[in-house]
Design a protein around this motif. Sequence first.
Motif, PDB file in Angstrom:
ATOM      1  N   GLY A  90      31.357   7.999   9.992  1.00 27.72           N
ATOM      2  CA  GLY A  90      30.168   7.257  10.378  1.00 27.72           C
ATOM      3  C   GLY A  90      29.568   6.441   9.249  1.00 27.72           C
ATOM      4  O   GLY A  90      28.351   6.279   9.161  1.00 27.72           O
ATOM      5  N   VAL A  91      30.442   5.917   8.375  1.00 29.64           N
ATOM      6  CA  VAL A  91      29.972   5.087   7.262  1.00 29.64           C
ATOM      7  C   VAL A  91      30.766   3.782   7.262  1.00 29.64           C
ATOM      8  O   VAL A  91      31.742   3.631   7.996  1.00 29.64           O
ATOM      9  CB  VAL A  91      30.146   5.810   5.902  1.00 29.64           C
ATOM     10  N   THR A  92      30.355   2.860   6.407  1.00 29.32           N
ATOM     11  CA  THR A  92      31.081   1.595   6.300  1.00 29.32           C
ATOM     12  C   THR A  92      32.279   1.754   5.366  1.00 29.32           C
ATOM     13  O   THR A  92      32.319   2.661   4.523  1.00 29.32           O
ATOM     14  CB  THR A  92      30.156   0.491   5.760  1.00 29.32           C
ATOM     15  N   LYS A  93      33.232   0.864   5.498  1.00 31.81           N
ATOM     16  CA  LYS A  93      34.416   0.919   4.644  1.00 31.81           C
ATOM     17  C   LYS A  93      34.082   0.841   3.156  1.00 31.81           C
ATOM     18  O   LYS A  93      34.681   1.549   2.350  1.00 31.81           O
ATOM     19  CB  LYS A  93      35.394  -0.195   5.026  1.00 31.81           C
ATOM     20  N   PRO A  94      33.132  -0.031   2.744  1.00 34.88           N
ATOM     21  CA  PRO A  94      32.817  -0.080   1.311  1.00 34.88           C
ATOM     22  C   PRO A  94      32.370   1.260   0.732  1.00 34.88           C
ATOM     23  O   PRO A  94      32.613   1.532  -0.448  1.00 34.88           O
ATOM     24  CB  PRO A  94      31.688  -1.126   1.242  1.00 34.88           C
ATOM     25  N   VAL A  95      31.732   2.093   1.554  1.00 34.86           N
ATOM     26  CA  VAL A  95      31.318   3.416   1.069  1.00 34.86           C
ATOM     27  C   VAL A  95      32.547   4.244   0.707  1.00 34.86           C
ATOM     28  O   VAL A  95      32.616   4.864  -0.356  1.00 34.86           O
ATOM     29  CB  VAL A  95      30.471   4.144   2.132  1.00 34.86           C
TER      30      VAL A  95
END
Length: 214
Positions: free
Chosen positions: A52-57
């Motif tokens: 549930g996070v963005t790819k950059p994370v």
Amino acid sequence: MSSTGNGGGAASPRRRLSREDRRRQLLNVAWRLARDEGTQALTLGRLAEQAGVTKPVVYGHFGTPTGLLLALYKEFDARQTALMDAALRKSGPGLPDKAAVIASAYVDCVLEQGREIPGVVAALAGAPELEATKREYQALFLEKCRRVLAPFAGAGRIADAGLWAMLGAAEALSYAAATADVPAAQAKAELFEIIVAMVERGARGGSSRAGDAA
């Protein structure tokens, strides 16, 4: 009428995870993915989606898929080391006590992690980063085993070849137990016998043909 407290109204904002907590969450999700879907599912994009996070994370924590697999391998090794160290501190003073701890701790840690750790290692096969990391950790493990077992070899010594043979047996037997090809108790018992035989051979000054011929 408006509502206050926990009963209603606007939802409380989600607590922002610290970097350490976020990494812990990502690794937990990665282990679950490896267990449920196989290591082929361990792409950074898939991990981001499931966490549930963005790819950059995810990229910020692991950089590459290999970096993610390496993080999983390092975490497994740290858990295995902690398990064995704790068991050694509580064990009896004799060779059977120490050999039983090494055998049980190695097999138990692989079983605790499940079938996914052999998959992680296989997925990293041929990666230079893993090879260097794995060799480093193997050397530390073997040196620890040497220190623990050397007092029982008397004036003899535990040969490097014997330690590497023990490690190969430990990996094979624990992975066989993880895949249910061998019962866990049998894997531990066999590894125990291998460790004791290695130490006793060292105490005799080696029993190889090369040693007898020297």
